[in-house]
Design a protein around this motif. Structure first.
Motif, mmCIF file in Angstrom:
data_model
loop_
_atom_site.group_PDB
_atom_site.id
_atom_site.type_symbol
_atom_site.label_atom_id
_atom_site.label_comp_id
_atom_site.label_asym_id
_atom_site.label_seq_id
_atom_site.Cartn_x
_atom_site.Cartn_y
_atom_site.Cartn_z
ATOM 1 N N TYR A 42 -4.554 5.104 10.426
ATOM 2 C CA TYR A 42 -4.795 4.714 9.039
ATOM 3 C C TYR A 42 -4.041 3.429 8.700
ATOM 4 O O TYR A 42 -4.565 2.529 8.053
ATOM 5 C CB TYR A 42 -4.365 5.843 8.102
ATOM 6 N N GLU A 95 8.028 3.604 -4.768
ATOM 7 C CA GLU A 95 7.272 3.944 -3.579
ATOM 8 C C GLU A 95 7.786 3.153 -2.390
ATOM 9 O O GLU A 95 8.243 2.019 -2.546
ATOM 10 C CB GLU A 95 5.791 3.616 -3.851
ATOM 11 N N LEU A 96 7.726 3.754 -1.203
ATOM 12 C CA LEU A 96 7.973 3.009 0.016
ATOM 13 C C LEU A 96 6.622 2.612 0.579
ATOM 14 O O LEU A 96 5.681 3.409 0.576
ATOM 15 C CB LEU A 96 8.725 3.874 1.031
ATOM 16 N N SER A 123 -0.896 8.038 9.116
ATOM 17 C CA SER A 123 -1.051 8.021 10.567
ATOM 18 C C SER A 123 -1.101 6.581 11.047
ATOM 19 O O SER A 123 -1.377 5.660 10.275
ATOM 20 C CB SER A 123 -2.338 8.743 10.970
ATOM 21 N N HIS A 143 0.837 -1.188 0.000
ATOM 22 C CA HIS A 143 0.000 0.000 0.000
ATOM 23 C C HIS A 143 0.872 1.238 0.000
ATOM 24 O O HIS A 143 1.738 1.404 0.850
ATOM 25 C CB HIS A 143 -0.890 0.004 1.239
ATOM 26 N N GLY A 144 0.658 2.102 -0.991
ATOM 27 C CA GLY A 144 1.401 3.352 -1.057
ATOM 28 C C GLY A 144 0.572 4.383 -1.781
ATOM 29 O O GLY A 144 -0.576 4.133 -2.128
ATOM 30 N N ARG A 145 1.178 5.555 -2.010
ATOM 31 C CA ARG A 145 0.421 6.627 -2.653
ATOM 32 C C ARG A 145 0.503 6.539 -4.161
ATOM 33 O O ARG A 145 -0.279 7.134 -4.867
ATOM 34 C CB ARG A 145 0.947 7.994 -2.194
ATOM 35 N N ARG A 146 1.492 5.839 -4.688
ATOM 36 C CA ARG A 146 1.564 5.722 -6.134
ATOM 37 C C ARG A 146 1.991 4.321 -6.516
ATOM 38 O O ARG A 146 2.300 3.503 -5.651
ATOM 39 C CB ARG A 146 2.459 6.802 -6.731
ATOM 40 N N LYS A 147 2.043 4.052 -7.834
ATOM 41 C CA LYS A 147 2.154 2.665 -8.276
ATOM 42 C C LYS A 147 3.584 2.139 -8.358
ATOM 43 O O LYS A 147 3.784 0.939 -8.479
ATOM 44 C CB LYS A 147 1.494 2.521 -9.651
ATOM 45 N N ALA A 148 4.545 3.023 -8.377
ATOM 46 C CA ALA A 148 5.939 2.563 -8.453
ATOM 47 C C ALA A 148 6.818 3.573 -7.742
ATOM 48 O O ALA A 148 6.368 4.654 -7.390
ATOM 49 C CB ALA A 148 6.362 2.429 -9.916
ATOM 50 N N LEU A 198 -6.192 -4.858 4.060
ATOM 51 C CA LEU A 198 -5.294 -5.560 3.139
ATOM 52 C C LEU A 198 -5.064 -7.013 3.557
ATOM 53 O O LEU A 198 -4.849 -7.882 2.712
ATOM 54 C CB LEU A 198 -3.960 -4.814 3.013
ATOM 55 N N GLU A 213 -5.834 0.481 10.091
ATOM 56 C CA GLU A 213 -7.012 0.205 9.273
ATOM 57 C C GLU A 213 -6.616 -0.523 7.973
ATOM 58 O O GLU A 213 -7.274 -1.466 7.540
ATOM 59 C CB GLU A 213 -7.702 1.543 8.968
ATOM 60 N N MET A 214 -5.489 -0.084 7.406
ATOM 61 C CA MET A 214 -5.048 -0.722 6.164
ATOM 62 C C MET A 214 -4.577 -2.152 6.405
ATOM 63 O O MET A 214 -4.713 -3.014 5.534
ATOM 64 C CB MET A 214 -3.928 0.098 5.506
ATOM 65 N N ILE A 253 4.932 10.991 7.986
ATOM 66 C CA ILE A 253 4.448 11.706 6.805
ATOM 67 C C ILE A 253 3.735 10.768 5.824
ATOM 68 O O ILE A 253 2.910 11.191 5.038
ATOM 69 C CB ILE A 253 5.626 12.446 6.129
ATOM 70 N N ARG A 254 4.041 9.482 5.902
ATOM 71 C CA ARG A 254 3.423 8.547 4.951
ATOM 72 C C ARG A 254 2.044 8.073 5.399
ATOM 73 O O ARG A 254 1.326 7.456 4.619
ATOM 74 C CB ARG A 254 4.335 7.338 4.742
#
Lengths: 287, 765
Positions: free
Chosen positions: A266, A192-193, A263, A185-190, A274, A269-270, A260-261
């Motif tokens: 969250y 990414e951490l 809370s 799970h990240g903010r973008r598709k590649a 997931l 919850e993920m 920053i990535r």
């Protein structure tokens, strides 16, 4: 880049001798995709850098239907990602390897480097642990095997002693009706951490869960097994209620921080969302 | 008009150099004896410098020069050197005895290697006296807030508030059937250009300074360096060849240019200074974070009766473009959607945070995001389709634009209609959404308009020289800068078209303030519009001279001649022609004619328009939003280079998606330090994240002020995408967001609140 002394040992013995000599002030260089960046950004200030790429034999990758998978310290993420054996039997690992950085990075980055860097969010660690990985640790005239699950102590910290080096990783052969899944799970598709990483390795007997490993990344100082969630599922038919209950339990077992990535709330919850998704996907793969 | 070069996607003039790696950027350059410079930056956000000890740094072998505020001229300057304009603020010193944000430069070192320079930085000891700080606009506006600058008007305001009033809002609100008001917040995206700021400075033996630099405005850099150092302009030469992007931010000066110049003077050696990626965050320029309160009144038929707004911009530690951005942004709310009665107020506030500056979209990103979202909200309350409501209210021909000019044509209406037809708007909006499972889809649209040229904020001037060589080839000499967008290719196309010669026969000379005509800089979407128009005018002058010369040869009146594809012919007499080359070439022992055209062009304003249509996919369990498809429709008057224009649009959409969903440069509001000054945690969408973009460019409202009717395209694409995404998210999940970026966590919170809340009240009025 800050100055350091650079070595290219030709044998493992030579490498560990250097590590012994520079007790704790040396860093091992394999892919260098983390190390060199950290030196440039002055996060790490090693006085000595020991490049192990000249040591023969550490780039082999073998698969045997009985013995399982075995690969050396110089095997890259890209080799793992593209290996037909890995893709077939350790698909969670293949998926995780394919999510490390970019193709350029994966062509240099090694899986063992990912292991020794011991980042809590490292993609390949949860599926490796879920699949029961064992690492071979070499030091002066000695060798020991450590379950990867017991290898991590904290962020960037492992059970490795200053004069030890990881030489290989082995994964047991998979049993029939098994599947492994990794969801990042990240903010973008590649590039990414992971905010959260969930690996599930599942063996079914009919509808009954015979073996399950749930490993969580980026939600604790090290990758962690959600053992209570595993215990809940193991030996039972995996219906929707049980999957949700296991996911909820995994969430309760996670100990994320806020940054920053994402809370902590969250991230927890993920873990729930997931974990349920990963179990369902694994189920579908088996069936 | 029948065009042979304009409107064709010719091979860019810089393609080969760039793909072979031979194109030279400022950072590629190296000179014999060159030193490397680094800046010591503050690790405190607001403080006086009590003492600064550089003795250990100076003593380090390899260090050749060290500068602190005690060693540099103390001259107040504009952080961004727009000439005599109201766009910028004079509030910066090269180095001050105070720091106003975390990461501000306090000293600089030049050494024989970057490593030694870095090592020297660690040896500089700075004793700070910490000052109370204001990290948020709210803190800075408190009556007892610490003053960050002691300049007028005080109270941490960068300048007097901008007030724009028209008609009578009280009457307008009284006439309304529906009144909506809302508060909106915009984050802190940064331009994140590929090429970090870099410069190389050298003084020659006669006191002349040469600066190779990555800047959008070389003549402005020349001007401000000359002014601050007291040099005549002909002793400062600024060179810019290729650039790896600027997006507006590289109009500013970043301390490093001055320091590099002064270190070179001090050390008597060429000095190179390149910012690290981290430094481009710390000391770069972001978009102004904004808070907008917006209220509008509507009639039942959707007519807007009144609009009132208060916009508050966070300028960061210095003024930079705050006056310009505040002015443009505030005025922009007079338009896009027609309204006779407006009262708008814009303020900009100093805080102890990194500096906000010029960034593609210049204030309109911040104003049209709230405006367009509120139109969507009004549409729902009025029971009108949102695209239809926007169409009814779209600004159109003869309306007064934000600049005070009359709008030409019906560009915005054309964009909305074309987009609606293209995506089958009413069908996709009406489609029943899957309500089981975690995934929801939605469609939204947003609109924008943006001016080419900074008029009336700045009275601009475009200049060009066009020369014809004795073989009939042409050289355009232009002061415009190429940020990487293909501007010089477009200019060459315009010259070729005007002269009737082949594109390949036009060369472009640029990037040298000693050689080219003066230029204001590449910004305000005006390079093709203004620089192109000047080039066209200069080419027309050469054409006139050429035809006079050819007329003698052809024994015809110049007015009866025509040039096409390099041949000059007599109109109506087929086959009676000579080549351009023959017309100019040496003849009868005489040298070739000296054909030079020069032109200056003073533009006013033209507006380009766009409507963006977007489909999103929302995962209601993770909160992740994915943009699935974008259909941008842009009206730009005349397309010079279709591929380059589409490239601008696609790039703007990529940045706009980032603004709306992932990009935010976050400052810790307890101490002012940056939480994500790197590409690890400042997340721009990458190629893998990009949806298919079906770009449509239309040419229905050409502007007579632009070359062949062309208007700007650079800034437009980043504006409408944001509200289009936010509106599509609402369509997908029924949660309304009033801010950017919209994070997955906020999506989940929004869904939770929506599920907890009672059903929404019905339509008002």
């Amino acid at each position: 880049m800050r100055r350091f002394d650079y070595f290219e040992p030709q044998t493992l013995d030579e490498a560990v001798a250097l590590l012994s000599r520079y007790n704790g002030t040396a860093n091992v260089l394999a892919g260098g995709t983390d190390l060199l960046v950290e030196i440039k950004e002055q996060i790490r200030k090693p006085d000595h850098v020991i490049n192990i790429k000249k040591i023969p034999g550490m780039n082999r990758l073998t698969f045997d239907p009985v013995a399982g998978l075995n690969f050396g310290s110089l095997v890259t993420a890209r080799e793992i990602e593209t290996s037909p054996d890995v893709r077939r039997d350790y698909s969670g690992l293949a998926q995780a390897a394919s999510e490390v950085g970019s193709i350029q990075v994966r062509n240099r980055a090694t899986i063992v480097g990912n292991i020794c860097r011991a980042s809590p969010s490292a993609d390949t660690l949860p599926p490796l642990i879920a699949d029961g990985a064992i690492v071979t640790v070499f030091s002066e005239g000695d060798e020991r095997r450590v379950a990867l699950e017991d290898f991590f102590v904290g962020p960037g910290r492992t059970v490795l002693r200053p004069n030890e080096i990881v030489t290989a990783v082995e994964l047991p052969a998979v049993t029939p009706h098994s599947a492994s899944i990794y969801i990042k799970h990240g903010r973008r598709k590649a590039m990414e951490l992971a905010t959260v990483g969930v690996a599930v390795s599942l063996t079914l007997e009919g509808a009954v869960c015979r073996r399950i490993r749930i490993v969580l990344g980026a939600v604790a100082p090290t990758p962690i097994r959600a053992k209570k969630a595993e215990a809940l599922a193991q030996g039972h038919a995996l219906d929707e209620d049980l999957i949700e209950a296991a996911a909820q339990t995994a969430m309760d077992e996670s100990r994320p921080i806020s940054n920053i990535r994402g809370s902590a709330a969250y991230r927890r919850e993920m873990v729930r969302v997931l974990t349920a998704r990963a179990i369902r996907q694994a189920q579908e793969c088996v069936q | 008009m029948n065009m042979s070069v304009v409107g064709k996607s010719v091979k860019r003039v810089d393609t080969l150099g760039k793909v072979t790696g031979l194109a030279r950027y400022a950072g590629d350059l190296s000179l014999p004896g060159m030193l490397h410079a680094k800046i010591k930056r503050s690790n405190i956000a607001h403080a006086s410098i009590k003492q600064i000890d550089v003795s250990k740094a100076r003593a380090l072998p390899g260090v050749k020069a060290v500068l602190t505020h005690q060693d540099v001229p103390r001259v107040l300057h504009y952080g961004s050197p727009h000439p005599r304009s109201a766009s910028v603020t004079k509030d910066q010193y090269i180095l001050d005895n105070k720091v106003r944000y975390w990461g501000e430069g306090v000293a600089a070192v030049a050494a024989i290697s970057e490593e030694i320079a870095e090592e020297a930085l660690d040896l500089i000891e700075v004793e700070y006296e910490k000052l109370p700080a204001a990290f948020t606009v709210e803190q800075a506006l408190c009556p007892d807030a610490p003053l960050i600058h002691d300049t007028s008007p005080g109270g941490n305001l960068v300048m007097d508030p901008v007030i724009v009033t028209r008609g009578d809002i009280e009457r307008g609100f009284a006439e309304a059937d529906l009144i909506i008001e809302g508060e909106f917040k915009g984050g802190r995206p940064t331009p994140a250009y590929m090429e970090p700021n870099v410069c190389l400075c050298q003084w020659d033996g006669n006191g002349k300074l040469t600066v190779w630099i990555s800047t959008q405005a070389p003549f402005m850099v020349r001007g401000v360096i000359a002014e601050v150092l007291g040099l005549p302009l002909n002793n400062v030469r600024v060179l810019v060849d290729h650039m790896g992007g600027g997006f507006g931010a590289k109009q500013d000066l970043f301390q490093n240019e001055f320091l590099c110049v002064l270190l070179a003077r001090e050390s008597k050696r060429p000095v190179r200074m390149e910012l690290s990626r981290k430094e481009t965050f710390l000391s770069g320029r972001s978009r102004h974070p904004v808070h907008v309160w917006l209220k509008q009144g509507f009639k039942k038929d959707g007519t807007i009766t009144a609009r009132q707004a208060l916009l508050t911009f966070n300028s960061g530690a210095y003024g930079s473009h705050a006056p310009g951005v505040t002015g443009v942004s505030t005025a922009s709310l007079t338009s896009l959607y027609r309204c006779e009665n407006v009262h708008l107020e814009g303020r900009a506030v100093y805080t102890n945070t990194p500096i906000a500056g010029a960034f593609r979209g210049y204030g309109c990103v911040q104003s049209y995001y709230p405006l367009d979202i509120q139109m969507d909200e009004a549409a729902e309350r009025l029971g009108i389709d949102p695209a239809e409501l926007k169409l009814r209210n779209a600004v159109r021909g003869d309306d007064i634009a934000p600049s005070g000019h009359a709008v030409t044509g019906h560009g915005l209406e054309d964009c909305i209609r074309r987009g609606m037809a293209e995506v089958k708007w009413s069908e996709v909006r009406a489609q029943a959404h899957e309500t089981s499972g975690a995934i929801r889809y939605g469609w939204g649209m947003g609109c924008e308009m943006h001016g080419s040229s900074a008029y009336p904020g700045i009275k601009e001037q475009g200049n060009a020289i066009v020369k014809m060589n004795e073989d009939g080839t042409v050289t355009l000499v232009t002061g415009t800068t190429g940020l990487g967008t293909g501007a010089h290719t477009a200019l060459a196309q315009i010259v070729a078209e005007e002269l009737g010669v082949k594109f390949e026969d036009v060369g472009v000379v640029h990037g040298d303030t000693d050689v080219t005509p003066w230029d204001i800089g590449a910004f305000a979407s005006h390079t093709t519009f203004m620089g192109g128009r000047a080039a066209q005018m200069a080419a027309a002058e050469v054409k006139k001279q050429l035809l006079e010369r050819a007329a003698e040869r052809l024994e015809a009146a110049p007015g009866d001649l025509d040039i096409a594809d390099g041949m000059i012919s007599v109109k109506g007499v087929p086959g009676y022609q000579i080549s351009v080359r023959e017309a100019i070439a040496p003849r009868l022992g005489l040298p070739a004619a000296h054909l030079v055209g020069t032109a200056s062009y003073h533009p006013t304003k033209s507006y380009s328009f766009a409507a963006h249509f977007v489909q999103v996919k929302v995962d209601t369990k993770t909160g992740q939003i994915e943009v699935v498809k974008v259909v941008p429709v842009h009206e730009i008057g005349r397309t010079i280079h279709p591929v380059a224009a589409a490239g601008q649009i696609e790039g703007g959409i990529q940045q706009g998606i980032g603004h709306t969903l992932t990009e935010d440069y976050v400052i810790d509001t307890t101490d002012g330090h940056s939480l994500n000054p790197s590409f690890v945690d400042y997340k721009m969408p990458l190629s893998m994240d990009m949806p298919p973009i079906h770009t449509i460019i239309i040419e229905t409202a050409p502007n007579p002020g632009g070359p062949f009717g062309a208007k700007g395209i650079a800034e437009d694409p980043i504006i409408a995408i944001g509200p289009a995404i936010a509106n599509a998210v609402y369509h997908a999940i029924g949660v309304r967001f009033h801010h950017y970026p919209i994070t997955p966590e906020q999506v989940l919170d929004g869904l939770r609140k929506k599920n907890e809340a009672a059903p929404r009240p019905g339509i008002a009025a």
